[in-house]
Motif scaffolding. Structure first.
Motif, PDB file in Angstrom:
ATOM      1  N   MET A   1       0.845  -1.141  -0.071  1.00 21.98           N
ATOM      2  CA  MET A   1      -0.124   0.159   0.065  1.00 21.98           C
ATOM      3  C   MET A   1       0.816   1.207  -0.065  1.00 21.98           C
ATOM      4  O   MET A   1       1.913   1.356   0.713  1.00 21.98           O
ATOM      5  CB  MET A   1      -1.030   0.103   1.288  1.00 21.98           C
ATOM      6  CG  MET A   1      -1.718   1.219   1.342  1.00 21.98           C
ATOM      7  SD  MET A   1      -3.112   0.962   2.496  1.00 21.98           S
ATOM      8  CE  MET A   1      -2.217   0.582   3.904  1.00 21.98           C
ATOM      9  N   TYR A   2       0.443   2.203  -0.865  1.00 24.66           N
ATOM     10  CA  TYR A   2       1.122   3.531  -0.626  1.00 24.66           C
ATOM     11  C   TYR A   2       0.304   4.326   0.166  1.00 24.66           C
ATOM     12  O   TYR A   2      -0.775   4.845  -0.263  1.00 24.66           O
ATOM     13  CB  TYR A   2       1.488   3.957  -2.266  1.00 24.66           C
ATOM     14  CG  TYR A   2       2.046   5.351  -2.439  1.00 24.66           C
ATOM     15  CD1 TYR A   2       3.194   5.601  -1.820  1.00 24.66           C
ATOM     16  CD2 TYR A   2       1.386   6.486  -2.936  1.00 24.66           C
ATOM     17  CE1 TYR A   2       4.060   6.606  -2.076  1.00 24.66           C
ATOM     18  CE2 TYR A   2       2.049   7.876  -2.922  1.00 24.66           C
ATOM     19  CZ  TYR A   2       3.358   7.817  -2.560  1.00 24.66           C
ATOM     20  OH  TYR A   2       3.986   9.074  -2.640  1.00 24.66           O
ATOM     21  N   VAL A   3       1.041   4.965   1.158  1.00 23.43           N
ATOM     22  CA  VAL A   3       0.426   5.889   1.954  1.00 23.43           C
ATOM     23  C   VAL A   3       1.258   7.355   2.008  1.00 23.43           C
ATOM     24  O   VAL A   3       0.845   8.248   2.673  1.00 23.43           O
ATOM     25  CB  VAL A   3       0.377   5.479   3.716  1.00 23.43           C
ATOM     26  CG1 VAL A   3      -0.275   4.139   3.566  1.00 23.43           C
ATOM     27  CG2 VAL A   3       1.768   5.453   4.081  1.00 23.43           C
ATOM     28  N   TYR A 102      -3.105  17.060  -5.197  1.00 25.14           N
ATOM     29  CA  TYR A 102      -3.730  15.848  -4.202  1.00 25.14           C
ATOM     30  C   TYR A 102      -4.156  16.660  -3.049  1.00 25.14           C
ATOM     31  O   TYR A 102      -4.750  15.726  -2.170  1.00 25.14           O
ATOM     32  CB  TYR A 102      -2.769  15.015  -3.889  1.00 25.14           C
ATOM     33  CG  TYR A 102      -2.045  14.274  -5.164  1.00 25.14           C
ATOM     34  CD1 TYR A 102      -2.585  13.548  -6.220  1.00 25.14           C
ATOM     35  CD2 TYR A 102      -0.783  14.750  -5.828  1.00 25.14           C
ATOM     36  CE1 TYR A 102      -2.098  13.048  -7.256  1.00 25.14           C
ATOM     37  CE2 TYR A 102       0.001  14.293  -6.549  1.00 25.14           C
ATOM     38  CZ  TYR A 102      -0.725  13.473  -7.629  1.00 25.14           C
ATOM     39  OH  TYR A 102      -0.159  13.165  -8.786  1.00 25.14           O
ATOM     40  N   THR A 104      -2.587  17.430  -0.272  1.00 24.58           N
ATOM     41  CA  THR A 104      -1.926  16.656   0.376  1.00 24.58           C
ATOM     42  C   THR A 104      -1.905  17.051   1.857  1.00 24.58           C
ATOM     43  O   THR A 104      -1.929  18.423   2.030  1.00 24.58           O
ATOM     44  CB  THR A 104      -0.400  16.597  -0.040  1.00 24.58           C
ATOM     45  OG1 THR A 104      -0.450  15.868  -1.147  1.00 24.58           O
ATOM     46  CG2 THR A 104       0.234  15.857   1.023  1.00 24.58           C
ATOM     47  N   TYR A 151      -1.857   9.968   2.785  1.00 27.01           N
ATOM     48  CA  TYR A 151      -2.828   9.102   1.957  1.00 27.01           C
ATOM     49  C   TYR A 151      -3.272   7.734   2.730  1.00 27.01           C
ATOM     50  O   TYR A 151      -2.418   7.278   3.677  1.00 27.01           O
ATOM     51  CB  TYR A 151      -2.327   8.865   0.533  1.00 27.01           C
ATOM     52  CG  TYR A 151      -1.831  10.002  -0.091  1.00 27.01           C
ATOM     53  CD1 TYR A 151      -2.283  11.076  -0.302  1.00 27.01           C
ATOM     54  CD2 TYR A 151      -0.311   9.740  -0.601  1.00 27.01           C
ATOM     55  CE1 TYR A 151      -1.689  12.409  -0.836  1.00 27.01           C
ATOM     56  CE2 TYR A 151       0.392  10.957  -1.044  1.00 27.01           C
ATOM     57  CZ  TYR A 151      -0.426  12.067  -1.389  1.00 27.01           C
ATOM     58  OH  TYR A 151       0.162  13.068  -1.990  1.00 27.01           O
ATOM     59  N   GLU A 152      -4.373   7.581   2.374  1.00 29.77           N
ATOM     60  CA  GLU A 152      -5.096   6.282   3.176  1.00 29.77           C
ATOM     61  C   GLU A 152      -5.118   6.384   4.633  1.00 29.77           C
ATOM     62  O   GLU A 152      -6.130   6.395   4.934  1.00 29.77           O
ATOM     63  CB  GLU A 152      -4.018   5.115   2.705  1.00 29.77           C
ATOM     64  CG  GLU A 152      -4.018   4.868   1.207  1.00 29.77           C
ATOM     65  CD  GLU A 152      -5.178   4.310   0.469  1.00 29.77           C
ATOM     66  OE1 GLU A 152      -6.313   3.929   0.987  1.00 29.77           O
ATOM     67  OE2 GLU A 152      -5.352   4.876  -0.828  1.00 29.77           O
ATOM     68  N   GLU A 153      -3.921   6.052   5.334  1.00 32.28           N
ATOM     69  CA  GLU A 153      -3.993   6.288   6.704  1.00 32.28           C
ATOM     70  C   GLU A 153      -3.998   7.685   7.187  1.00 32.28           C
ATOM     71  O   GLU A 153      -2.896   8.194   8.006  1.00 32.28           O
ATOM     72  CB  GLU A 153      -2.791   5.487   7.176  1.00 32.28           C
ATOM     73  CG  GLU A 153      -2.886   4.169   6.950  1.00 32.28           C
ATOM     74  CD  GLU A 153      -3.975   3.484   7.595  1.00 32.28           C
ATOM     75  OE1 GLU A 153      -4.521   3.765   8.697  1.00 32.28           O
ATOM     76  OE2 GLU A 153      -3.893   1.808   7.262  1.00 32.28           O
ATOM     77  N   ASP A 154      -4.659   8.609   6.795  1.00 33.30           N
ATOM     78  CA  ASP A 154      -4.926  10.072   7.092  1.00 33.30           C
ATOM     79  C   ASP A 154      -5.502  10.445   8.371  1.00 33.30           C
ATOM     80  O   ASP A 154      -5.821  11.535   8.624  1.00 33.30           O
ATOM     81  CB  ASP A 154      -5.190  10.693   5.770  1.00 33.30           C
ATOM     82  CG  ASP A 154      -6.740  10.752   5.588  1.00 33.30           C
ATOM     83  OD1 ASP A 154      -7.427   9.732   6.341  1.00 33.30           O
ATOM     84  OD2 ASP A 154      -7.261  11.416   4.560  1.00 33.30           O
ATOM     85  N   PHE A 178       5.195  -0.281   3.736  1.00 28.28           N
ATOM     86  CA  PHE A 178       4.594   0.826   2.907  1.00 28.28           C
ATOM     87  C   PHE A 178       5.473   0.954   1.711  1.00 28.28           C
ATOM     88  O   PHE A 178       6.477   1.023   1.993  1.00 28.28           O
ATOM     89  CB  PHE A 178       4.267   1.799   3.557  1.00 28.28           C
ATOM     90  CG  PHE A 178       3.214   1.772   4.747  1.00 28.28           C
ATOM     91  CD1 PHE A 178       1.858   1.019   4.588  1.00 28.28           C
ATOM     92  CD2 PHE A 178       3.109   2.552   5.848  1.00 28.28           C
ATOM     93  CE1 PHE A 178       1.113   1.054   5.203  1.00 28.28           C
ATOM     94  CE2 PHE A 178       2.306   2.403   6.734  1.00 28.28           C
ATOM     95  CZ  PHE A 178       1.057   1.893   6.641  1.00 28.28           C
TER      96      PHE A 178
END
Length: 202
Positions: A1-3, A102, A104, A151-154, A178
Protein backbone atom coordinates in the motif's frame (compact mmCIF):
# COMPACT_ATOMS: atom_id res chain seq x y z
CA UNK A 1 0.00 0.00 0.00
CA UNK A 2 1.16 3.54 -0.77
CA UNK A 3 0.44 5.96 2.07
CA UNK A 4 2.84 8.72 1.07
CA UNK A 5 4.80 10.48 3.78
CA UNK A 6 4.08 9.44 7.35
CA UNK A 7 4.96 10.14 10.97
CA UNK A 8 4.95 7.77 13.93
CA UNK A 9 4.72 9.46 17.31
CA UNK A 10 4.98 8.06 20.83
CA UNK A 11 5.88 9.45 24.26
CA UNK A 12 9.63 8.74 23.98
CA UNK A 13 10.22 7.71 20.35
CA UNK A 14 9.08 8.98 16.96
CA UNK A 15 9.95 8.81 13.30
CA UNK A 16 9.24 10.38 9.95
CA UNK A 17 9.48 8.70 6.54
CA UNK A 18 9.45 10.23 3.09
CA UNK A 19 7.71 7.94 0.63
CA UNK A 20 7.39 9.30 -2.89
CA UNK A 21 6.57 8.21 -6.40
CA UNK A 22 7.13 11.64 -7.96
CA UNK A 23 10.30 12.91 -6.21
CA UNK A 24 12.40 9.92 -5.06
CA UNK A 25 15.77 11.70 -5.35
CA UNK A 26 15.84 13.05 -1.81
CA UNK A 27 17.80 12.44 1.36
CA UNK A 28 17.56 13.16 5.08
CA UNK A 29 20.51 15.15 6.44
CA UNK A 30 21.27 15.63 10.12
CA UNK A 31 22.31 19.16 11.09
CA UNK A 32 22.70 19.52 14.85
CA UNK A 33 19.23 19.38 16.37
CA UNK A 34 17.51 19.37 12.98
CA UNK A 35 16.91 16.86 10.18
CA UNK A 36 16.45 18.40 6.75
CA UNK A 37 14.80 16.63 3.84
CA UNK A 38 16.44 17.84 0.64
CA UNK A 39 17.17 16.80 -2.96
CA UNK A 40 20.15 14.55 -3.55
CA UNK A 41 23.02 16.11 -5.57
CA UNK A 42 21.87 14.28 -8.73
CA UNK A 43 18.17 15.22 -8.38
CA UNK A 44 16.54 17.02 -11.32
CA UNK A 45 15.80 20.67 -10.67
CA UNK A 46 12.26 21.48 -9.58
CA UNK A 47 10.34 24.53 -8.41
CA UNK A 48 8.03 22.41 -6.24
CA UNK A 49 7.82 24.19 -2.86
CA UNK A 50 7.12 20.97 -0.93
CA UNK A 51 10.37 19.10 -1.71
CA UNK A 52 12.76 20.60 0.86
CA UNK A 53 11.99 21.29 4.54
CA UNK A 54 12.99 20.42 8.07
CA UNK A 55 11.39 17.08 8.99
CA UNK A 56 12.66 17.00 12.60
CA UNK A 57 13.34 19.87 15.03
CA UNK A 58 14.45 19.25 18.61
CA UNK A 59 13.58 21.78 21.31
CA UNK A 60 14.02 21.83 25.07
CA UNK A 61 10.28 21.10 25.45
CA UNK A 62 9.79 18.34 22.87
CA UNK A 63 10.91 17.03 19.49
CA UNK A 64 8.80 17.89 16.44
CA UNK A 65 8.42 15.57 13.42
CA UNK A 66 6.46 16.40 10.29
CA UNK A 67 6.19 16.54 6.53
CA UNK A 68 6.74 20.17 5.65
CA UNK A 69 7.39 23.81 6.46
CA UNK A 70 5.01 23.69 9.44
CA UNK A 71 7.68 21.86 11.48
CA UNK A 72 9.61 25.09 12.09
CA UNK A 73 6.73 27.21 13.47
CA UNK A 74 5.58 24.29 15.65
CA UNK A 75 9.10 24.11 17.15
CA UNK A 76 9.23 27.88 17.55
CA UNK A 77 5.92 27.95 19.42
CA UNK A 78 7.12 25.17 21.72
CA UNK A 79 10.25 27.20 22.45
CA UNK A 80 8.06 30.23 23.23
CA UNK A 81 6.21 28.21 25.88
CA UNK A 82 3.00 27.34 24.02
CA UNK A 83 1.31 24.15 25.29
CA UNK A 84 2.22 21.30 22.93
CA UNK A 85 -1.33 20.85 21.63
CA UNK A 86 -1.58 24.54 20.72
CA UNK A 87 1.94 24.66 19.26
CA UNK A 88 0.92 21.81 16.97
CA UNK A 89 -2.59 22.96 16.09
CA UNK A 90 -1.99 26.62 15.30
CA UNK A 91 0.58 26.20 12.48
CA UNK A 92 -1.39 23.30 10.98
CA UNK A 93 -4.50 25.46 10.89
CA UNK A 94 -2.65 28.52 9.61
CA UNK A 95 -0.75 26.75 6.81
CA UNK A 96 -3.55 24.31 5.98
CA UNK A 97 -3.22 21.30 3.65
CA UNK A 98 -0.71 21.52 0.80
CA UNK A 99 -2.07 23.27 -2.27
CA UNK A 100 -0.91 20.61 -4.73
CA UNK A 101 -2.83 18.38 -7.13
CA UNK A 102 -3.76 16.00 -4.31
CA UNK A 103 -4.68 18.39 -1.46
CA UNK A 104 -1.95 16.59 0.49
CA UNK A 105 -2.50 16.77 4.26
CA UNK A 106 0.10 18.22 6.58
CA UNK A 107 1.06 15.80 9.35
CA UNK A 108 3.11 16.33 12.50
CA UNK A 109 3.70 15.27 16.06
CA UNK A 110 5.63 16.16 19.19
CA UNK A 111 7.62 13.51 21.07
CA UNK A 112 8.93 13.61 24.64
CA UNK A 113 6.80 16.46 25.93
CA UNK A 114 7.61 17.47 29.50
CA UNK A 115 5.03 16.13 31.95
CA UNK A 116 4.40 19.67 33.21
CA UNK A 117 2.79 20.55 29.86
CA UNK A 118 -0.92 21.20 30.50
CA UNK A 119 -2.04 19.41 27.34
CA UNK A 120 -0.76 15.97 28.29
CA UNK A 121 -2.06 13.69 31.01
CA UNK A 122 1.02 11.45 31.12
CA UNK A 123 2.93 10.83 34.37
CA UNK A 124 6.12 10.92 32.30
CA UNK A 125 6.96 12.20 28.83
CA UNK A 126 3.90 12.85 26.66
CA UNK A 127 3.14 13.06 22.95
CA UNK A 128 0.66 14.68 20.59
CA UNK A 129 -0.04 13.97 16.92
CA UNK A 130 -2.00 15.91 14.35
CA UNK A 131 -3.00 16.43 10.75
CA UNK A 132 -4.82 19.02 8.70
CA UNK A 133 -6.75 17.73 5.70
CA UNK A 134 -9.23 19.42 3.41
CA UNK A 135 -12.07 18.20 5.63
CA UNK A 136 -10.59 18.24 9.14
CA UNK A 137 -8.02 19.40 11.66
CA UNK A 138 -7.19 16.57 14.09
CA UNK A 139 -4.87 16.98 17.09
CA UNK A 140 -4.79 14.46 19.92
CA UNK A 141 -2.66 13.18 22.76
CA UNK A 142 -1.21 9.69 22.25
CA UNK A 143 0.20 7.26 24.80
CA UNK A 144 1.43 4.55 22.39
CA UNK A 145 3.15 4.78 19.00
CA UNK A 146 0.62 6.24 16.57
CA UNK A 147 0.80 6.78 12.83
CA UNK A 148 -0.72 9.36 10.54
CA UNK A 149 0.05 9.50 6.82
CA UNK A 150 -0.73 11.81 3.93
CA UNK A 151 -2.79 9.20 2.03
CA UNK A 152 -4.94 6.22 3.01
CA UNK A 153 -3.97 6.31 6.71
CA UNK A 154 -4.83 10.00 7.11
CA UNK A 155 -6.29 9.74 10.61
CA UNK A 156 -4.18 8.86 13.69
CA UNK A 157 -4.07 5.10 14.19
CA UNK A 158 -2.07 2.74 16.42
CA UNK A 159 1.23 1.56 14.94
CA UNK A 160 3.38 -1.35 16.11
CA UNK A 161 6.78 0.33 16.44
CA UNK A 162 9.29 -2.00 18.03
CA UNK A 163 12.25 0.39 18.16
CA UNK A 164 13.01 2.35 21.32
CA UNK A 165 15.92 4.46 20.03
CA UNK A 166 16.28 7.02 17.23
CA UNK A 167 18.48 4.91 14.96
CA UNK A 168 16.21 1.89 15.25
CA UNK A 169 13.09 3.95 14.65
CA UNK A 170 14.49 5.50 11.46
CA UNK A 171 15.50 2.11 10.11
CA UNK A 172 12.23 0.42 11.12
CA UNK A 173 9.95 2.92 9.38
CA UNK A 174 12.19 2.97 6.31
CA UNK A 175 11.97 -0.83 6.07
CA UNK A 176 8.21 -0.92 6.65
CA UNK A 177 6.14 -2.57 3.92
CA UNK A 178 4.50 0.72 2.86
CA UNK A 179 5.66 1.38 -0.70
CA UNK A 180 8.23 3.76 -2.21
CA UNK A 181 10.51 4.49 0.75
CA UNK A 182 12.94 7.36 0.08
CA UNK A 183 14.50 8.34 3.43
CA UNK A 184 13.68 8.39 7.13
CA UNK A 185 14.53 10.05 10.42
CA UNK A 186 14.10 8.95 14.01
CA UNK A 187 14.06 10.72 17.36
CA UNK A 188 14.06 9.38 20.91
CA UNK A 189 14.24 10.73 24.45
CA UNK A 190 12.39 13.32 26.45
CA UNK A 191 12.43 17.07 26.97
CA UNK A 192 16.01 18.30 27.28
CA UNK A 193 17.63 15.04 26.19
CA UNK A 194 16.96 13.78 22.65
CA UNK A 195 18.81 11.69 20.10
CA UNK A 196 18.15 11.96 16.38
CA UNK A 197 19.18 9.72 13.49
CA UNK A 198 18.70 9.48 9.74
CA UNK A 199 18.54 6.56 7.34
CA UNK A 200 18.79 6.93 3.57
CA UNK A 201 18.79 3.27 2.52
CA UNK A 202 21.73 1.12 1.62
Amino acid sequence: MYVGRFVVVGPTVGAYRVSSRSFPNRQATERGDTVTVEPTPDAPETDNPYISYNGVRVTERGAVVGNGSHVDPIAEKLELGYPARDALAEPLLALDFEKDDYDTPRIAGVVGIDESDPTTTADGPGAVIGTVRRDALLVEEVTEPTLVATYEEDSPTAFDLGASDAEGAAREVYDHEFEHAVCAAGVSGSAGDFDISVYNGE
